[in-house]
Design an enzyme around this catalytic site. Structure first.
Site, PDB file in Angstrom:
ATOM      1  N   LYS A 223       6.301  10.791   7.425  1.00  0.00           N
ATOM      2  CA  LYS A 223       6.580  10.310   8.774  1.00  0.00           C
ATOM      3  C   LYS A 223       7.955  10.725   9.261  1.00  0.00           C
ATOM      4  CE  LYS A 223       2.900   6.996   8.989  1.00  0.00           C
ATOM      5  NZ  LYS A 223       2.413   5.634   8.858  1.00  0.00           N
ATOM      6  N   ARG A 258      -0.645   5.119   0.857  1.00  0.00           N
ATOM      7  CA  ARG A 258      -1.464   6.103   1.583  1.00  0.00           C
ATOM      8  C   ARG A 258      -0.633   7.377   1.739  1.00  0.00           C
ATOM      9  NH1 ARG A 258      -2.149   7.826   6.770  1.00  0.00           N
ATOM     10  NH2 ARG A 258      -4.288   8.276   7.439  1.00  0.00           N
TER      11      ARG A 258
HETATM   12  N1  HH2 Z   1      -0.639   5.970   9.210  1.00  0.00           N
HETATM   13  C1  HH2 Z   1      -1.349   6.910   9.864  1.00  0.00           C
HETATM   14  C2  HH2 Z   1      -2.737   6.762  10.002  1.00  0.00           C
HETATM   15  N2  HH2 Z   1      -3.385   5.706   9.458  1.00  0.00           N
HETATM   16  N3  HH2 Z   1      -3.336   3.691   8.218  1.00  0.00           N
HETATM   17  C3  HH2 Z   1      -2.637   2.752   7.575  1.00  0.00           C
HETATM   18  N4  HH2 Z   1      -3.256   1.691   7.038  1.00  0.00           N
HETATM   19  N5  HH2 Z   1      -1.272   2.824   7.430  1.00  0.00           N
HETATM   20  C4  HH2 Z   1      -0.564   3.869   7.957  1.00  0.00           C
HETATM   21  O1  HH2 Z   1       0.683   3.879   7.809  1.00  0.00           O
HETATM   22  C5  HH2 Z   1      -1.275   4.900   8.657  1.00  0.00           C
HETATM   23  C6  HH2 Z   1      -2.689   4.769   8.788  1.00  0.00           C
HETATM   24  C7  HH2 Z   1      -0.665   8.088  10.461  1.00  0.00           C
HETATM   25  O2  HH2 Z   1      -0.644   9.176   9.582  1.00  0.00           O
HETATM   26  P1  HH2 Z   1      -1.687  10.392   9.571  1.00  0.00           P
HETATM   27  O3  HH2 Z   1      -3.063   9.931   9.296  1.00  0.00           O
HETATM   28  O4  HH2 Z   1      -1.203  11.441   8.655  1.00  0.00           O
HETATM   29  O5  HH2 Z   1      -1.575  11.025  11.005  1.00  0.00           O
HETATM   30  P2  HH2 Z   1      -2.469  10.950  12.302  1.00  0.00           P
HETATM   31  O6  HH2 Z   1      -2.489   9.551  12.765  1.00  0.00           O
HETATM   32  O7  HH2 Z   1      -1.769  11.882  13.244  1.00  0.00           O
HETATM   33  O8  HH2 Z   1      -3.863  11.424  11.955  1.00  0.00           O
END
Ligand code: HH2
Length: 280
Positions: A223, A258
């Protein structure tokens, strides 16, 4: 401590659990576009499992700052073929990263077993009832505002007690809907409507969430705040920085992490856990 998956399958939480991120989206902030084809998604899941992932988290809607919403139909088109393939090929639990109960229900039918709702059941109140009905654990995450605008001016009085208070309120709503306490995982939502200061304060106070008795999940992977702290503009170069937060999370008693790059986080979690188990 353990979670119970549908069909009463236990998932132990007594050593750190790594949740590998599999975004089947064109626009996720660090891996957008990489795993849109089902074959590429399956290969990435295989690599994450070999590196030590305990769960694969499949998502069809980016929640990065500024992201636009994706329809239910489009989410289903993106996630279902991948979930079906993963369920057939691998013996690891699959979680579905969605705020829509129709997507979650179809994902459970296709072989997923954990719900991951970044809106903590606020976007679609049916999510909580669905978790209860299907016997699925559910991750409830804190977010201030919504992805399209959440980073514009996040404001808190006391970020730690506000995040904790919100999560306990949503956990109570889930329990009212019939989800047992031990099946409700709390997540402070690092980067979701939070400044660098807010993220650091939450990370420095993880025991306040662990002390609730709920399992806790941490999502720091790649992040923005880690880019600020490490000087790494490219999100894919933030995995060492991510692993530092994983080690500290283990020391604070967090059970689930995660992450995008499983191997460095597996190593960090296992070393931190070995040290923690010698604490007098
Ligand atoms: N962060 C993201 C997405 N889902 N779910 C939980 N429970 N906790 C988190 O911190 C979290 C999440 C954001 O990261 P990412 O999936 O890599 O990116 P994007 O939302 O752009 O797909």
């Amino acid at each position: 401590m353990q979670l119970t998956l549908p069909r009463r399958r236990p998932m132990r939480l007594d050593r750190p659990v790594l949740v590998g991120v599999l975004n089947v989206t064109p626009d996720s902030f660090s891996d957008g576009g990489a795993y849109e084809a089902t074959g590429a998604a399956v290969e990435q899941a295989r690599a994450m499992i070999e590196a030590g992932a305990d769960v694969i988290d499949v998502g069809g809607e980016s929640t990065r700052p500024g992201a636009e919403r994706v329809t239910i139909e489009e989410q289903l088109r993106r996630v279902l073929p991948t979930i079906e393939e993963l369920a057939e090929r691998f013996d690891v639990p699959i979680s579905i990263d969605t705020t829509r109960s129709a997507v979650a229900a179809a994902a459970l039918d296709a072989g997923a077993s954990i719900l991951n709702d970044v809106s903590a059941g606020q976007d679609d109140e049916q999510m909580l009832a669905l978790a209860a009905e299907r016997g699925s654990p559910i991750v409830l995450m804190h977010m201030q505002g919504e992805p399209a605008t959440m980073q514009q001016r996040p404001t808190y009085g006391d970020v730690v007690s506000e995040v904790r208070g919100f999560l306990l309120e949503r956990a109570a709503a889930a329990m009212d809907a019939g989800v047992p306490k031990g099946q409700i995982v709390l997540d402070p939502g690092i980067g979701f409507g939070k400044t660098l200061e807010h993220n650091l304060t939450l990370l420095a106070n993880l025991p306040t969430l662990v002390e609730t008795g709920h399992p806790v999940l941490l999502g720091t992977s790649r992040k923005r705040f880690l880019g600020t702290l490490s000087g790494m503009e490219d999100p894919t170069r933030r995995d060492v920085a991510t692993a530092a937060t994983t080690a500290l999370g283990v020391a604070a008693g967090v059970q689930l992490f995660r992450v995008h790059d499983v191997l460095p986080n597996r190593h960090a979690a296992d070393v931190a856990f070995a040290i923690e188990s010698h604490r007098r």
